[in-house]
Design a protein around this motif. Structure first.
Motif, mmCIF file in Angstrom:
data_model
loop_
_atom_site.group_PDB
_atom_site.id
_atom_site.type_symbol
_atom_site.label_atom_id
_atom_site.label_comp_id
_atom_site.label_asym_id
_atom_site.label_seq_id
_atom_site.Cartn_x
_atom_site.Cartn_y
_atom_site.Cartn_z
ATOM 1 N N LEU A 62 0.786 -1.054 0.186
ATOM 2 C CA LEU A 62 0.108 -0.118 -0.260
ATOM 3 C C LEU A 62 1.306 1.567 0.507
ATOM 4 O O LEU A 62 0.454 2.523 0.636
ATOM 5 N N THR A 63 2.302 0.888 -0.155
ATOM 6 C CA THR A 63 2.941 2.215 0.073
ATOM 7 C C THR A 63 3.390 2.400 -1.383
ATOM 8 O O THR A 63 4.589 3.070 -1.833
ATOM 9 N N GLN A 64 3.411 1.460 -2.499
ATOM 10 C CA GLN A 64 3.510 1.678 -3.933
ATOM 11 C C GLN A 64 2.738 3.051 -4.539
ATOM 12 O O GLN A 64 2.329 3.996 -4.132
ATOM 13 N N SER A 65 4.117 3.430 -5.153
ATOM 14 C CA SER A 65 3.717 4.624 -6.472
ATOM 15 C C SER A 65 2.048 4.153 -6.843
ATOM 16 O O SER A 65 1.789 5.428 -7.598
ATOM 17 N N ASP A 66 1.514 3.196 -7.670
ATOM 18 C CA ASP A 66 -0.049 3.291 -7.998
ATOM 19 C C ASP A 66 -0.516 3.038 -7.236
ATOM 20 O O ASP A 66 -1.733 2.225 -7.791
ATOM 21 N N VAL A 67 -0.315 3.215 -5.775
ATOM 22 C CA VAL A 67 -1.510 2.664 -4.578
ATOM 23 C C VAL A 67 -1.603 4.167 -4.127
ATOM 24 O O VAL A 67 -1.032 4.790 -3.266
ATOM 25 N N ILE A 68 -3.386 4.360 -3.956
ATOM 26 C CA ILE A 68 -3.345 5.068 -2.934
ATOM 27 C C ILE A 68 -4.559 4.798 -1.939
ATOM 28 O O ILE A 68 -5.757 4.372 -2.332
ATOM 29 N N TRP A 69 -4.031 5.385 -0.316
ATOM 30 C CA TRP A 69 -4.977 5.466 0.570
ATOM 31 C C TRP A 69 -5.683 6.079 1.352
ATOM 32 O O TRP A 69 -4.755 7.570 1.393
#
Length: 210
Positions: A62-69
């Motif tokens: 969930l820290t990847q650049s293609d993931v936003i939370w």
């Protein structure tokens, strides 16, 4: 409660999606005063196209650049948006595990679904169903590729060849890559119910100039 959509829709198992999908996960508690504000217990996995001997499940951090939370608020649920880019053709398997703010699991079995990416533009059109119908007739339209049809013309004619109703692409604002369902309620353009009888449809689509 766990709700997962891809490009704004709930997928059918094995359905087509675009090569740049938006995978959106929302989590909320039936008690509106208990808000989930962190990523504890939320895990996303994606199995990429492979042979049975080489399949490996990739953990999506969930820290990847293609993931936003986004944490839950009084007006919106906890949300994770995963946007993998330029997916290669093939079959994928998505698995999502989640817990709410109190640690309750979203279910005994994790959410899991397969989907397909196919860069080749194809169209598959079903027969109308149910047939005969009383309230509405449906035609299933499955689209693969990267682009939607530029034009769509769905015409309903009677047994004498007279035009009874007509639809175009703008009448189906939710048209998407994957499985679509076109519906006709047996009415003319003014919403008047047409008499019982035999009707014929023609469906013309223009995809990438063809």
């Amino acid at each position: 409660v766990l709700d997962v959509t891809v490009d704004g829709r709930h997928l059918l198992n094995g359905d087509f999606v675009s090569s740049n999908p938006l995978i959106k996960t929302q989590i909320w508690d039936e008690n509106i005063y208990i808000l989930k504000t962190n990523t504890a217990g939320v895990r996303v996995f994606l199995t990429y196209p492979c042979s049975e001997a080489t399949c490996q499940v990739a953990r999506i951090l969930l820290t990847q650049s293609d993931v936003i939370w986004h944490p839950a608020t009084d007006t919106s649920p906890f949300t994770v948006e995963f946007t993998p880019g330029n997916l290669a053709d093939g079959e994928y398997k998505l698995r999502i595990e989640a817990v709410d703010a109190r640690g309750n699991s979203s279910g005994v079995v994790s959410y899991e679904i397969t989907f397909q990416v196919n860069s080749e533009p194809t169209l598959v059109i079903s027969d109308p169903y149910p047939n005969p119908f009383t309230d509405a007739a449906y035609v299933k339209l499955v689209i693969s590729g990267s682009n939607l049809p530029e034009k769509l013309e769905w015409r309903i004619i009677n047994s004498n060849g007279q035009l009874q109703s007509q639809f175009e692409a703008e009448d189906f604002q939710d048209l998407h890559i994957g499985t679509n369902e076109l519906a006709w309620k047996g009415t003319d353009p003014n919403g008047n119910l047409l008499p019982g009888g035999m009707y014929i449809y023609t469906l013309k689509l223009t995809l990438e100039g063809k």
